[in-house]
Design a protein around this motif. Structure first.
Motif, PDB file in Angstrom:
ATOM      1  N   ARG A   1       0.824  -1.208   0.000  1.00 30.65           N
ATOM      2  CA  ARG A   1       0.000   0.000   0.000  1.00 30.65           C
ATOM      3  C   ARG A   1       0.855   1.253   0.000  1.00 30.65           C
ATOM      4  O   ARG A   1       0.549   2.242  -0.689  1.00 30.65           O
ATOM      5  CB  ARG A   1      -0.941  -0.020   1.206  1.00 30.65           C
ATOM      6  CG  ARG A   1      -2.115  -0.982   1.027  1.00 30.65           C
ATOM      7  CD  ARG A   1      -2.951  -1.112   2.281  1.00 30.65           C
ATOM      8  NE  ARG A   1      -4.216  -1.815   2.005  1.00 30.65           N
ATOM      9  CZ  ARG A   1      -5.027  -2.291   2.940  1.00 30.65           C
ATOM     10  NH1 ARG A   1      -4.713  -2.152   4.228  1.00 30.65           N
ATOM     11  NH2 ARG A   1      -6.152  -2.902   2.600  1.00 30.65           N
TER      12      ARG A   1
ATOM     13  N   THR B   1       2.317   1.559  -3.679  1.00 32.65           N
ATOM     14  CA  THR B   1       1.390   1.843  -4.774  1.00 32.65           C
ATOM     15  C   THR B   1       0.484   3.040  -4.521  1.00 32.65           C
ATOM     16  O   THR B   1      -0.126   3.566  -5.455  1.00 32.65           O
ATOM     17  CB  THR B   1       0.488   0.624  -5.034  1.00 32.65           C
ATOM     18  OG1 THR B   1      -0.290   0.358  -3.856  1.00 32.65           O
ATOM     19  CG2 THR B   1       1.316  -0.608  -5.413  1.00 32.65           C
TER      20      THR B   1
ATOM     21  N   ARG C   1      -2.264   2.725  -3.152  1.00 29.25           N
ATOM     22  CA  ARG C   1      -3.585   2.154  -3.365  1.00 29.25           C
ATOM     23  C   ARG C   1      -3.994   1.365  -2.130  1.00 29.25           C
ATOM     24  O   ARG C   1      -3.157   1.104  -1.251  1.00 29.25           O
ATOM     25  CB  ARG C   1      -3.579   1.226  -4.596  1.00 29.25           C
ATOM     26  CG  ARG C   1      -3.096   1.884  -5.893  1.00 29.25           C
ATOM     27  CD  ARG C   1      -2.943   0.814  -6.967  1.00 29.25           C
ATOM     28  NE  ARG C   1      -2.455   1.348  -8.239  1.00 29.25           N
ATOM     29  CZ  ARG C   1      -2.182   0.582  -9.291  1.00 29.25           C
ATOM     30  NH1 ARG C   1      -2.348  -0.738  -9.226  1.00 29.25           N
ATOM     31  NH2 ARG C   1      -1.752   1.136 -10.420  1.00 29.25           N
ATOM     32  N   GLN C   2      -5.256   0.914  -2.097  1.00 32.98           N
ATOM     33  CA  GLN C   2      -5.770   0.273  -0.890  1.00 32.98           C
ATOM     34  C   GLN C   2      -6.190  -1.184  -1.070  1.00 32.98           C
ATOM     35  O   GLN C   2      -6.106  -1.980  -0.136  1.00 32.98           O
ATOM     36  CB  GLN C   2      -6.980   1.058  -0.360  1.00 32.98           C
ATOM     37  CG  GLN C   2      -6.683   2.507  -0.025  1.00 32.98           C
ATOM     38  CD  GLN C   2      -5.597   2.633   1.017  1.00 32.98           C
ATOM     39  OE1 GLN C   2      -5.603   1.938   2.026  1.00 32.98           O
ATOM     40  NE2 GLN C   2      -4.639   3.519   0.757  1.00 32.98           N
ATOM     41  N   ALA C   3      -6.711  -1.559  -2.234  1.00 34.31           N
ATOM     42  CA  ALA C   3      -7.367  -2.860  -2.398  1.00 34.31           C
ATOM     43  C   ALA C   3      -6.369  -4.017  -2.370  1.00 34.31           C
ATOM     44  O   ALA C   3      -5.282  -3.945  -2.957  1.00 34.31           O
ATOM     45  CB  ALA C   3      -8.158  -2.891  -3.703  1.00 34.31           C
TER      46      ALA C   3
ATOM     47  N   GLU D   1     -11.470  -3.448   2.355  1.00 32.88           N
ATOM     48  CA  GLU D   1     -10.659  -3.366   1.144  1.00 32.88           C
ATOM     49  C   GLU D   1      -9.927  -4.677   0.849  1.00 32.88           C
ATOM     50  O   GLU D   1      -8.802  -4.683   0.328  1.00 32.88           O
ATOM     51  CB  GLU D   1      -9.654  -2.205   1.222  1.00 32.88           C
ATOM     52  CG  GLU D   1     -10.305  -0.838   1.117  1.00 32.88           C
ATOM     53  CD  GLU D   1     -10.964  -0.597  -0.242  1.00 32.88           C
ATOM     54  OE1 GLU D   1     -10.415  -1.016  -1.260  1.00 32.88           O
ATOM     55  OE2 GLU D   1     -12.041   0.038  -0.260  1.00 32.88           O
TER      56      GLU D   1
ATOM     57  N   VAL E   1     -13.264  -4.637  -8.704  1.00 34.94           N
ATOM     58  CA  VAL E   1     -12.325  -3.876  -7.871  1.00 34.94           C
ATOM     59  C   VAL E   1     -11.757  -2.702  -8.668  1.00 34.94           C
ATOM     60  O   VAL E   1     -11.711  -1.574  -8.175  1.00 34.94           O
ATOM     61  CB  VAL E   1     -11.177  -4.771  -7.354  1.00 34.94           C
ATOM     62  CG1 VAL E   1     -10.280  -3.986  -6.393  1.00 34.94           C
ATOM     63  CG2 VAL E   1     -11.715  -6.030  -6.683  1.00 34.94           C
ATOM     64  N   GLY E   2     -11.311  -2.974  -9.888  1.00 34.41           N
ATOM     65  CA  GLY E   2     -10.662  -1.955 -10.701  1.00 34.41           C
ATOM     66  C   GLY E   2      -9.163  -2.075 -10.587  1.00 34.41           C
ATOM     67  O   GLY E   2      -8.618  -1.970  -9.479  1.00 34.41           O
TER      68      GLY E   2
ATOM     69  N   GLU F   1      -6.865  -0.107 -11.233  1.00 32.42           N
ATOM     70  CA  GLU F   1      -6.204   1.081 -10.703  1.00 32.42           C
ATOM     71  C   GLU F   1      -6.285   1.185  -9.185  1.00 32.42           C
ATOM     72  O   GLU F   1      -5.601   2.024  -8.583  1.00 32.42           O
ATOM     73  CB  GLU F   1      -6.808   2.329 -11.336  1.00 32.42           C
ATOM     74  CG  GLU F   1      -8.250   2.626 -10.951  1.00 32.42           C
ATOM     75  CD  GLU F   1      -9.271   1.842 -11.765  1.00 32.42           C
ATOM     76  OE1 GLU F   1     -10.473   2.167 -11.674  1.00 32.42           O
ATOM     77  OE2 GLU F   1      -8.876   0.896 -12.492  1.00 32.42           O
ATOM     78  N   ASN F   2      -7.098   0.330  -8.548  1.00 31.48           N
ATOM     79  CA  ASN F   2      -7.243   0.360  -7.088  1.00 31.48           C
ATOM     80  C   ASN F   2      -6.471  -0.736  -6.368  1.00 31.48           C
ATOM     81  O   ASN F   2      -6.394  -0.731  -5.135  1.00 31.48           O
ATOM     82  CB  ASN F   2      -8.729   0.223  -6.713  1.00 31.48           C
ATOM     83  CG  ASN F   2      -9.554   1.378  -7.229  1.00 31.48           C
ATOM     84  OD1 ASN F   2      -9.150   2.525  -7.111  1.00 31.48           O
ATOM     85  ND2 ASN F   2     -10.700   1.073  -7.823  1.00 31.48           N
TER      86      ASN F   2
END
Length: 446
Positions: free
Chosen positions: A143, A146, A148-150, A185, A217-218, A220-221
């Motif tokens: 995290r 990146t 990001r969170q997922a 997440e 999710v995507g 990008e996430n």
């Protein structure tokens, strides 16, 4: 001289009482009145000594060990090199906290992990106490890197018993039931399970998972995709060829961190130093524990320097992480694996187990699958003529084996898998005797 040759314990099964015996039963009564009910015991024999492939209990019984403390005593219980290294370290100092006044042992373990893990890129390592703690920190690192969170995980996964790792773990009972709410997440997608996937091959199974990730999710996430190269508690599921590689390729394209949870599969267990090597993978991060330190609590996250260095100074650590005794043990474990060629030994043990178990399965339709790699092998039990799980039969076979002095473990999302994790110090005659006991257990149960 090998660890088996050095063991002072006679490498023979010996039953002098019923299992468990009277002394173990007395000790278990004390356990029941002193230890929280939530801590179970698969086989309540109380061990007083162990070495090679044998556990000695308080009644003098000697049991064949097909569990290795759940893949921990890979080089053998109380392996001489580990005992010597820890004895020297405990006489020098037991703790200072690496974050306060560092010591060389921690640095040496990091150097060894950087050397041993796949890939010749620049690496960094950080040490912790347990597999779950290391998995949590791998997520933190991903995290931070990146932004990001997922976190993406898989069906049949097991990653630990802390709040975040319970969220990442698939099986409800006994690991998660009643302990929520869990960390957010975390997103679960299907894995590759050849026995239950029909005609879906590794590439198609990966495409199925990736499609769900992208739609639900995507890309990008996604901070990290975390997977065991062989699902452990989920049933020793070996993904179809190409599945793991496709996931890693997707992570590279999407800018997500590919994390291999090698807590149970690492350190020679599968006939490679790390299970991801069977697929030619070079993960961004590798999580290790269990077999890393011969029974002392130690875990690690090792990975690409630019990812590992993403957290700010002071953002990683812990009071006991990389304890000097555990570090001394880990260095002795690596030395033992390399000196005694235990990677090759694990592969040879796997050939024996797979051959014997496959022959059993050919004559017994209750054995629906034989799978695994190296000295990490399992059989999945089903209703004959189907792939319907038979958890009751699994319990009965395990109980019959236990009664004859063979320590075996169960696992699997459906509770219908017998898993075999013998220490690599086990001599061949004990390995074959254990398989004989297992065959007799199946023969006894109608």
């Amino acid at each position: 001289m090998t660890t088996t040759e050095l063991s002072a314990i006679a490498q023979e099964r010996r039953l002098v009482t019923a299992i468990p015996g009277p002394v173990s039963q007395q000790m278990h009564a004390r356990k029941e009145s002193a230890v929280a009910r939530g801590v179970g015991a698969t086989l309540p024999v109380y061990v007083v000594a162990a070495g090679g492939g044998i556990l000695v209990d308080a009644d003098g019984n000697q049991l064949i060990d097909f569990g290795s403390g759940i893949a921990v005593t890979t080089v053998g219980n109380s392996a001489p090199a580990v005992v010597d290294a820890v004895s020297q370290q405990v006489a020098a100092f037991t703790h200072t906290c690496f974050m306060v006044t560092p010591y060389e042992g921690y640095v040496r373990v990091a150097e060894e992990l950087n050397r041993l893990t796949p890939g010749d890129h620049d690496k960094r390592t950080v040490l912790f106490n347990s597999g779950a703690e290391a998995v949590e920190n791998a997520v933190k690192i991903a995290r931070a890197h990146t932004r990001r969170q997922a976190v993406v995980v898989f069906d049949h996964a097991y990653h630990g018993r802390t709040n975040l790792t319970m969220a990442m773990t698939a099986k409800n009972q006994p690991y998660k039931n009643g302990f929520g709410p869990f960390a957010g997440e975390v997103y679960r997608v299907p894995t590759s399970f050849p026995l239950r996937d029909g005609e879906i091959d590794g590439a198609a199974a990966a495409a199925r998972a990736i499609d769900l990730i992208e739609k639900q999710v995507g890309a990008e996430n996604v901070a990290a995709v975390v997977i065991e190269p062989i699902h452990g508690e989920g049933g020793f599921i070996v993904p179809a060829p190409g599945f793991l590689g496709a996931l890693q390729n997707w992570c590279t394209t999407a800018g997500a961190v590919f994390v291999a949870d090698e807590v149970q599969t690492g350190f020679a267990r599968t006939g490679a130093m790390f299970a991801c090597e069977h697929e030619g993978l070079v993960p961004d991060l590798i999580v290790t524990a269990k077999g890393i330190a011969g029974g002392l609590p130690l875990s690690a996250v090792t990975g690409r320097a630019e990812i590992m260095d993403a957290p700010h100074a002071g953002g990683l650590g812990g009071t006991y992480g990389g304890n000097p005794l555990a570090c001394a043990a880990a260095l002795a474990v690596v030395e033992t694996i390399e000196r005694e060629q235990l990677v090759a030994r694990a592969a040879a043990m796997g050939e024996t187990m797979i051959s014997r178990l496959t022959a059993m399965a050919a004559g017994d339709p209750r054995i629906g699958d034989v799978r695994g790699r190296g000295a990490m092998v399992a059989i999945e039990l089903v209703k004959p003529g189907t792939i319907e799980p038979d958890a009751d039969l699994t319990k009965r076979v395990a109980a019959a084996a236990h009664a004859q002095g063979l320590v075996v473990l169960t696992c699997g999302t459906y509770g219908n898998v017998l898993r075999f994790l013998p220490p690599l110090s086990m001599p061949d005659h004990l390995l074959n005797e254990g398989l004989d006991i297992l065959a007799a257990a199946f023969a006894e149960i109608a």
